[in-house]
Write a protein that holds these residues in place. Structure first.
Motif, PDB file in Angstrom:
ATOM      1  N   ASN A 137      82.916  34.599  68.733  1.00 40.19           N
ATOM      2  CA  ASN A 137      82.242  34.617  67.441  1.00 40.19           C
ATOM      3  C   ASN A 137      82.725  33.396  66.672  1.00 40.19           C
ATOM      4  O   ASN A 137      83.935  33.205  66.508  1.00 40.19           O
ATOM      5  N   ASP A 138      81.801  32.558  66.205  1.00 40.95           N
ATOM      6  CA  ASP A 138      82.240  31.348  65.518  1.00 40.95           C
ATOM      7  C   ASP A 138      82.793  31.627  64.124  1.00 40.95           C
ATOM      8  O   ASP A 138      83.416  30.763  63.505  1.00 40.95           O
ATOM      9  N   GLY A 139      82.576  32.842  63.608  1.00 39.95           N
ATOM     10  CA  GLY A 139      83.139  33.267  62.332  1.00 39.95           C
ATOM     11  C   GLY A 139      83.160  34.773  62.260  1.00 39.95           C
ATOM     12  O   GLY A 139      82.833  35.460  63.240  1.00 39.95           O
ATOM     13  N   ALA A 140      83.539  35.309  61.092  1.00 38.01           N
ATOM     14  CA  ALA A 140      83.642  36.760  60.946  1.00 38.01           C
ATOM     15  C   ALA A 140      82.623  37.336  59.987  1.00 38.01           C
ATOM     16  O   ALA A 140      82.269  38.508  60.082  1.00 38.01           O
ATOM     17  N   ALA A 141      82.132  36.531  59.045  1.00 35.19           N
ATOM     18  CA  ALA A 141      81.181  37.027  58.052  1.00 35.19           C
ATOM     19  C   ALA A 141      79.796  37.172  58.668  1.00 35.19           C
ATOM     20  O   ALA A 141      79.289  36.245  59.306  1.00 35.19           O
ATOM     21  N   CYS A 142      79.188  38.336  58.456  1.00 41.34           N
ATOM     22  CA  CYS A 142      77.869  38.582  59.024  1.00 41.34           C
ATOM     23  C   CYS A 142      76.739  38.189  58.072  1.00 41.34           C
ATOM     24  O   CYS A 142      75.647  37.847  58.521  1.00 41.34           O
ATOM     25  N   GLY A 143      76.981  38.241  56.777  1.00 46.34           N
ATOM     26  CA  GLY A 143      75.950  37.915  55.803  1.00 46.34           C
ATOM     27  C   GLY A 143      75.817  36.423  55.553  1.00 46.34           C
ATOM     28  O   GLY A 143      76.726  35.641  55.835  1.00 46.34           O
ATOM     29  N   LYS A 144      74.656  36.014  55.003  1.00 53.72           N
ATOM     30  CA  LYS A 144      74.357  34.595  54.787  1.00 53.72           C
ATOM     31  C   LYS A 144      75.372  33.933  53.869  1.00 53.72           C
ATOM     32  O   LYS A 144      75.883  32.851  54.164  1.00 53.72           O
ATOM     33  N   TRP A 145      75.697  34.584  52.742  1.00 50.20           N
ATOM     34  CA  TRP A 145      76.605  33.955  51.781  1.00 50.20           C
ATOM     35  C   TRP A 145      78.030  33.926  52.306  1.00 50.20           C
ATOM     36  O   TRP A 145      78.780  32.982  52.038  1.00 50.20           O
ATOM     37  N   GLY A 146      78.415  34.943  53.057  1.00 54.68           N
ATOM     38  CA  GLY A 146      79.740  34.936  53.667  1.00 54.68           C
ATOM     39  C   GLY A 146      79.886  33.815  54.679  1.00 54.68           C
ATOM     40  O   GLY A 146      80.928  33.152  54.748  1.00 54.68           O
ATOM     41  N   ARG A 147      78.819  33.575  55.459  1.00 56.33           N
ATOM     42  CA  ARG A 147      78.837  32.474  56.422  1.00 56.33           C
ATOM     43  C   ARG A 147      78.977  31.129  55.718  1.00 56.33           C
ATOM     44  O   ARG A 147      79.737  30.265  56.144  1.00 56.33           O
ATOM     45  N   ARG A 148      78.223  30.969  54.640  1.00 52.16           N
ATOM     46  CA  ARG A 148      78.294  29.710  53.899  1.00 52.16           C
ATOM     47  C   ARG A 148      79.678  29.492  53.309  1.00 52.16           C
ATOM     48  O   ARG A 148      80.194  28.362  53.289  1.00 52.16           O
ATOM     49  N   LEU A 149      80.296  30.553  52.813  1.00 54.01           N
ATOM     50  CA  LEU A 149      81.637  30.434  52.245  1.00 54.01           C
ATOM     51  C   LEU A 149      82.647  30.047  53.318  1.00 54.01           C
ATOM     52  O   LEU A 149      83.511  29.186  53.092  1.00 54.01           O
ATOM     53  N   ARG A 173      82.107  28.357  56.030  1.00 48.93           N
ATOM     54  CA  ARG A 173      81.902  26.965  56.420  1.00 48.93           C
ATOM     55  C   ARG A 173      82.372  26.007  55.326  1.00 48.93           C
ATOM     56  O   ARG A 173      82.992  24.982  55.613  1.00 48.93           O
ATOM     57  N   ALA A 174      82.078  26.354  54.073  1.00 49.27           N
ATOM     58  CA  ALA A 174      82.455  25.468  52.968  1.00 49.27           C
ATOM     59  C   ALA A 174      83.969  25.346  52.850  1.00 49.27           C
ATOM     60  O   ALA A 174      84.498  24.267  52.569  1.00 49.27           O
ATOM     61  N   LEU A 175      84.684  26.445  53.071  1.00 48.55           N
ATOM     62  CA  LEU A 175      86.140  26.446  52.932  1.00 48.55           C
ATOM     63  C   LEU A 175      86.862  26.143  54.241  1.00 48.55           C
ATOM     64  O   LEU A 175      88.090  26.026  54.259  1.00 48.55           O
ATOM     65  N   GLY A 176      86.109  26.033  55.335  1.00 44.89           N
ATOM     66  CA  GLY A 176      86.723  25.741  56.627  1.00 44.89           C
ATOM     67  C   GLY A 176      87.656  26.839  57.101  1.00 44.89           C
ATOM     68  O   GLY A 176      88.701  26.553  57.700  1.00 44.89           O
ATOM     69  N   LEU A 177      87.301  28.090  56.831  1.00 43.27           N
ATOM     70  CA  LEU A 177      88.182  29.207  57.181  1.00 43.27           C
ATOM     71  C   LEU A 177      88.241  29.409  58.689  1.00 43.27           C
ATOM     72  O   LEU A 177      87.220  29.339  59.376  1.00 43.27           O
TER      73      LEU A 177
END
Length: 318
Positions: free
Chosen positions: A143-155, A157-161
């Protein structure tokens, strides 16, 4: 060769506009004969045409494995679109389109044709990207990230988490159930996967590194734990494939900013992104550039490369 393809710009555009029908992707078969060595365009066949008549299909990462009896399985990440809160009995009408990934398993026929075996669903796949088979009914998913929602994904990516992870899936064909658990985490955009007898290799795109995990820990303790080694690759690695016993081929994005601008069309005139194809010796981390283009021509933003004899086959993000 099996090619995973989806017209992301067309699909995303129509989904954003609320269209009732979205274009489908497919798995295409490229015959590895003398045509590969010629310069003209080569025809490919859609091996998933029948599957798509009843299923939404937007393939992403894939992996082809054979068991000891010679039976082939093609694992496919399917970033399928579905309606949020669809109206009862309305078919595709309802709320906005959302992506709910699944993993599709296809049996490979003697002639290379694909026969769908089963669909694996899990909430743990909400950002599924890469897949690696460990046998006929056991596989890993990134999984390239953990957030499933659109805004969580954007956050993210923006913060480089660093919230990417790897999950292990074990199937029970008799009960048609699956056991899914996270085996590694805190990865900066977990992407491509590769395995050999001793290690699991994960492309960490934001970390600009290849993470090397001991496979023995997975077999013994059911987890990958921390990386045994981290191999810096000077850019964002994408998909991985074996060129020989110890050499991994990887597509690397030299500039993640240029990649994002190209992928999401932030700037109208920026219609290419640079690319690198690296060969990495996993024994000592030695690296060699196999092919490169700063101008993004003729292949822009390559995401995958495989070797067939002395031919390199590469694919791009769009």
């Amino acid at each position: 060769a099996y090619l995973s393809a989806d017209d992301r710009w067309a699909v995303e555009g129509r989904a954003a506009q609320g269209h009732p029908v979205l274009p489908q992707g497919g798995i295409y078969v490229l015959r590895l004969d003398d045509a590969v060595r010629r310069s003209e365009r080569i025809a490919v066949a859609d091996a998933t045409a029948e599957f798509k008549t009843k299923n939404a299909f937007h393939p992403h990462g894939i992996d082809l494995v054979f068991d000891t009896e010679g039976r082939g399985t093609l694992y496919v990440i399917n970033r399928r679109y579905q309606r949020r809160n669809p109206e009862p009995g309305s078919g595709e009408r309802g709320g906005p389109w959302i992506i709910v990934p699944t993993v599709e398993l296809f049996d490979v026929g003697d002639g290379g044709e694909l026969h769908h075996r089963r669909t694996v669903r899990s909430a743990a796949f909400c950002r599924a990207n890469g897949v690696a088979g460990l046998g006929r009914g056991r596989f890993l998913v990134t999984n390239d990230g953990a957030a499933c929602g659109k805004w969580g994904r954007r956050l993210e990516r923006a913060l480089g988490l660093k919230r990417g992870n790897v999950v292990l899936v074990e199937l029970d064909d008799e009960t048609e159930t699956s056991a899914v658990r996270t085996v590694a985490g805190r990865i900066g955009f977990a992407n491509g996967l590769a395995v050999d007898e001793r290690h699991v290799y994960v492309a960490a795109t934001r970390d600009q590194a290849l993470l090397v995990y001991p496979r023995e820990t997975l077999n013994r303790a059911g987890t990958l734990g921390a990386p045994e080694r981290i191999i810096a690759v000077g850019g964002g690695p994408d998909n991985l494939s074996w060129a020989s016993e110890h050499i991994l081929l990887m597509a690397v994005h030299p500039s993640l900013l240029r990649l994002a601008a190209y992928r999401y069309r932030w700037i109208s005139w920026l219609d290419t992104a640079p690319t690198r194809i690296l060969a990495v010796d996993v024994r000592d981390g030695a690296q060699r550039v196999v092919w490169a283009s700063d101008a993004g021509e003729p292949l822009s933003a390559a995401t995958v490369a495989v070797r067939h004899e002395d031919v390199l086959i590469a694919g791009s993000i769009t």
